[in-house]
Scaffold this motif. Structure first.
Motif, PDB file in Angstrom:
ATOM      1  N   LEU A  19      13.190  34.413  27.206  1.00 20.83           N
ATOM      2  CA  LEU A  19      14.032  35.370  26.496  1.00 20.83           C
ATOM      3  C   LEU A  19      13.196  36.522  25.934  1.00 20.83           C
ATOM      4  O   LEU A  19      13.659  37.666  25.876  1.00 20.83           O
ATOM      5  CB  LEU A  19      14.785  34.659  25.372  1.00 20.83           C
ATOM      6  CG  LEU A  19      15.820  33.619  25.839  1.00 20.83           C
ATOM      7  CD1 LEU A  19      16.400  32.871  24.646  1.00 20.83           C
ATOM      8  CD2 LEU A  19      16.932  34.287  26.639  1.00 20.83           C
ATOM      9  N   ALA A  20      11.947  36.221  25.535  1.00 20.09           N
ATOM     10  CA  ALA A  20      11.076  37.278  25.017  1.00 20.09           C
ATOM     11  C   ALA A  20      10.700  38.265  26.123  1.00 20.09           C
ATOM     12  O   ALA A  20      10.484  39.454  25.869  1.00 20.09           O
ATOM     13  CB  ALA A  20       9.827  36.665  24.398  1.00 20.09           C
ATOM     14  N   LEU A  27      20.044  39.001  29.267  1.00 20.80           N
ATOM     15  CA  LEU A  27      20.449  37.638  28.895  1.00 20.80           C
ATOM     16  C   LEU A  27      20.770  37.533  27.409  1.00 20.80           C
ATOM     17  O   LEU A  27      20.166  38.222  26.571  1.00 20.80           O
ATOM     18  CB  LEU A  27      19.329  36.643  29.236  1.00 20.80           C
ATOM     19  CG  LEU A  27      18.952  36.505  30.704  1.00 20.80           C
ATOM     20  CD1 LEU A  27      17.698  35.647  30.845  1.00 20.80           C
ATOM     21  CD2 LEU A  27      20.101  35.900  31.496  1.00 20.80           C
ATOM     22  N   ARG A  28      21.688  36.621  27.087  1.00 19.81           N
ATOM     23  CA  ARG A  28      22.004  36.310  25.686  1.00 19.81           C
ATOM     24  C   ARG A  28      22.135  34.798  25.560  1.00 19.81           C
ATOM     25  O   ARG A  28      22.856  34.166  26.343  1.00 19.81           O
ATOM     26  CB  ARG A  28      23.306  36.988  25.259  1.00 19.81           C
ATOM     27  CG  ARG A  28      23.694  36.708  23.802  1.00 19.81           C
ATOM     28  CD  ARG A  28      24.858  37.592  23.403  1.00 19.81           C
ATOM     29  NE  ARG A  28      26.082  37.240  24.095  1.00 19.81           N
ATOM     30  CZ  ARG A  28      26.991  36.374  23.604  1.00 19.81           C
ATOM     31  NH1 ARG A  28      26.805  35.782  22.432  1.00 19.81           N
ATOM     32  NH2 ARG A  28      28.090  36.121  24.293  1.00 19.81           N
ATOM     33  N   LEU A 112      23.552  30.257  28.427  1.00 22.75           N
ATOM     34  CA  LEU A 112      23.212  31.676  28.351  1.00 22.75           C
ATOM     35  C   LEU A 112      24.281  32.480  29.084  1.00 22.75           C
ATOM     36  O   LEU A 112      24.970  31.960  29.970  1.00 22.75           O
ATOM     37  CB  LEU A 112      21.846  31.961  28.983  1.00 22.75           C
ATOM     38  CG  LEU A 112      20.602  31.480  28.246  1.00 22.75           C
ATOM     39  CD1 LEU A 112      20.402  29.988  28.395  1.00 22.75           C
ATOM     40  CD2 LEU A 112      19.361  32.212  28.768  1.00 22.75           C
ATOM     41  N   THR A 113      24.402  33.736  28.730  1.00 26.18           N
ATOM     42  CA  THR A 113      25.317  34.625  29.457  1.00 26.18           C
ATOM     43  C   THR A 113      24.547  35.828  29.978  1.00 26.18           C
ATOM     44  O   THR A 113      23.528  36.233  29.415  1.00 26.18           O
ATOM     45  CB  THR A 113      26.485  35.112  28.586  1.00 26.18           C
ATOM     46  OG1 THR A 113      25.973  35.778  27.421  1.00 26.18           O
ATOM     47  CG2 THR A 113      27.373  33.951  28.174  1.00 26.18           C
ATOM     48  N   ARG A 114      25.048  36.366  31.061  1.00 25.05           N
ATOM     49  CA  ARG A 114      24.464  37.530  31.730  1.00 25.05           C
ATOM     50  C   ARG A 114      25.276  38.766  31.371  1.00 25.05           C
ATOM     51  O   ARG A 114      26.504  38.744  31.399  1.00 25.05           O
ATOM     52  CB  ARG A 114      24.525  37.292  33.238  1.00 25.05           C
ATOM     53  CG  ARG A 114      23.922  38.373  34.092  1.00 25.05           C
ATOM     54  CD  ARG A 114      24.662  38.460  35.428  1.00 25.05           C
ATOM     55  NE  ARG A 114      25.843  39.319  35.326  1.00 25.05           N
ATOM     56  CZ  ARG A 114      26.781  39.396  36.251  1.00 25.05           C
ATOM     57  NH1 ARG A 114      26.715  38.648  37.326  1.00 25.05           N
ATOM     58  NH2 ARG A 114      27.809  40.208  36.088  1.00 25.05           N
ATOM     59  N   ALA A 115      24.597  39.869  31.043  1.00 28.47           N
ATOM     60  CA  ALA A 115      25.288  41.112  30.696  1.00 28.47           C
ATOM     61  C   ALA A 115      26.199  41.562  31.836  1.00 28.47           C
ATOM     62  O   ALA A 115      25.874  41.394  33.013  1.00 28.47           O
ATOM     63  CB  ALA A 115      24.276  42.200  30.379  1.00 28.47           C
TER      64      ALA A 115
END
Length: 543
Positions: A19-20, A27-28, A112-115
């Motif tokens: 995530l970093a 990603l969220r 996680l979700t994708r934009a």
């Protein structure tokens, strides 16, 4: 379902590191029951029906979005096969379905979700690059490039400079300088102007294009050597790739001393380390890139507000522009790689060129200055000439549209360029052994362009009609089209039976027999001028 997890397990990377790495906002993390140190070993792309081990993979669920309760089944399926988490498509303004949250909580895997603006290809590339970059940094004992490359492109440039003994620039496919090593007092003028300007000068790109160096760079997978000459010192260059896709290049220039004997090996290692970093750089820009692509598509299709589209592309709405359309040869069984390289070449033609790839077709929007009205034809000629010379290259057809007085009117230029390609394709189909033209503008195709416009206009009339000519064409095409091909050759030869027979490679008496069949079986009188006109249109409309 396909997975990037190898047979011998790779070291797990903490989810927080992945995530970093994502500074593009792709990603969220919605829910991480095992905490941010949960390990990830690979990436898998799958659907709800998959049944294979997914040891530690993040699974990209390409079906139901996070807002759909149906996605809960995909979460449970991934967990059952050992996945560490799933990535679902986000729906702007709509919350993740409670059933999906409950499934992630129950199974203990990350959610996680994708934009919405990103594609699954973007997301997979991001995740794989994050894993590769993190693993490159795991080996603290790795020398030079491996140790510094995971930090930044600038650190990588400095490390490669130390290993090669030269000055380094790392560039994207538009020849913008993304990073460079320190410049010594012996640096040549070209390097100084490139770094100061933030990109390779246009004259230099044009020179590389004319010499064939760019073609070599975009197609080669090894280090390219450019000997010292009057214009500059010795240089080594390598393309940076992610699979088949070119992301950019690394250039090493001798800077007052000879390059290291091991410089080529250092560049090869650097290209591997640079790939995930360039993917991240590209993903940072992906939102803007996608907006530019939508703006270019809107401008070419005439959809939406053209003025807004022009500004989004960095164009003044008053700028004169022309469009070049490139279509791969219909006989070619492959050609994706050819079009990809042509897109890179078009961008190198001039930094202001905007390129859109759409299936088997490439569109290039070219701002045109005063006195440079034939620049579009020049670009069409370069692309059509380059294509078959590429390794594995396939022939293409390129049409140069007329100059539109403003960017707001480029749709007409695009439509005419596409019609020119159609004319070239029809001429190629009718060519009698001679090499067909591969590029053209309106002046080169002459009245054929108006004929195509007429055919487009009369097609609805033909398709709605009936009578002997319609019966002939429909029945013969259903039987293989022998008579239609015969009529086409006969009409193209202006009624010269010998010439038409030679083109069809049949005896003239065979051709006369077929023409009698047209008259006797279908009642079509070729001596009647109106009938001949209708048959001419019918043959051209039906191919």
């Amino acid at each position: 379902m396909t997975s990037s997890t190898p047979h011998s397990p790779e070291p797990a990377i903490a989810l927080r590191e992945i995530l970093a790495f994502d500074d593009s906002g792709t990603l969220r993390a919605v829910l991480v029951p095992a905490g941010p140190d949960a390990g990830v070993r690979g990436v898998a792309v799958g659907d709800e029906g998959a049944a294979q081990p997914l040891d530690g993979c993040l699974v990209l669920v390409v079906g139901a979005p996070a807002a759909s309760a149906g996605a809960a089944d995909a979460v449970r399926e991934a967990a059952r096969h050992g996945a560490s988490g799933v990535v679902l498509r986000d729906t702007p303004g709509v919350a993740t379905a409670p059933e999906v949250l409950a499934a992630a909580e129950e199974t203990g895997i990350a959610l996680l979700t994708r934009a919405e603006w990103a594609t699954w290809a973007d997301t997979a590339a991001l995740l794989r690059s994050a894993l590769a970059c993190a693993r490159a940094g795991l080996d603290d004992g790795a020398p030079g490039i491996a140790a510094s490359g995971a930090e930044s492109l600038t650190a990588l440039a400095d490390a490669v400079a130390a290993d090669t003994g030269g000055s380094i620039t790392i560039e994207d496919t538009r020849f913008r300088v993304l990073a460079h090593s320190a410049t010594g007092p012996e640096a040549d003028g070209l390097r100084r102007s490139t770094i100061l300007g933030g990109r390779v000068p246009r004259w230099r790109v044009a020179e590389l294009r004319r010499s064939g160096m760019l073609r070599l760079l975009w197609t080669s997978r090894d280090v390219i050597h450019r000997a010292a000459d009057a214009d500059g010192p010795e240089r080594l260059i390598i393309a940076v790739r992610s699979g088949p896709e070119v992301l950019g290049s690394i250039w090493a220039a001798a800077d007052g001393r000879a390059l290291s004997p091991h410089a080529s090996g250092a560049l090869r290692r650097a290209a591997e380390v640079a790939a995930p970093l360039l993917v991240r750089h590209r993903l940072r820009e992906s939102g803007a890139l996608r907006r530019r692509e939508l703006a270019l598509r809107g401008l070419l299709d005439g959809d939406g507000d053209a003025r807004t589209h022009a500004w989004s592309l960095g164009l003044s709405p008053d700028a004169a522009c022309a469009v070049v359309v490139v279509d791969r040869d219909a006989a070619a069984s492959a050609g994706d790689r050819t079009l990809d390289v042509l897109a890179l070449h078009a961008v190198s033609y001039r930094p202001s060129v905007q390129v859109l790839r759409d299936g088997d077709r490439l569109f290039a929007l070219l701002p045109v200055g005063v006195g440079r009205e034939r620049d579009a034809l020049g670009l069409a000629r370069e692309l059509a000439t380059l294509a078959p010379s590429l390794p594995g290259g396939v022939p293409v057809l390129a049409g140069a549209g007329p100059v539109a007085a403003t960017a707001l009117r480029v749709r007409a230029s695009c439509e005419e360029a596409a019609l020119i390609v159609r004319v070239l394709r029809e001429r190629a189909a009718r060519a009698d052994g001679a090499g067909p033209d591969r590029y053209a503008d309106a002046a080169a195709v002459g009245p054929s362009l108006d004929v195509v416009r007429v055919l487009n206009a009369v097609r609805p009339v033909w398709e709605a009609g009936g009578g002997p000519v319609h019966e002939l064409v429909r029945a013969d095409l259903a039987a293989g089209g022998e008579l239609v091909r015969t009529l086409s050759a006969y009409l193209d030869a202006s009624g010269d039976v010998a010439r038409a027979a030679a083109r069809l490679m049949v005896h003239p008496n065979t051709l006369r027999y077929r023409l009698r069949r047209v008259r006797e079986r279908f009642g079509v009188d070729l001596d009647d001028p109106d009938t001949r006109l209708l048959i001419t249109l019918a043959v051209r409309l039906t191919g």
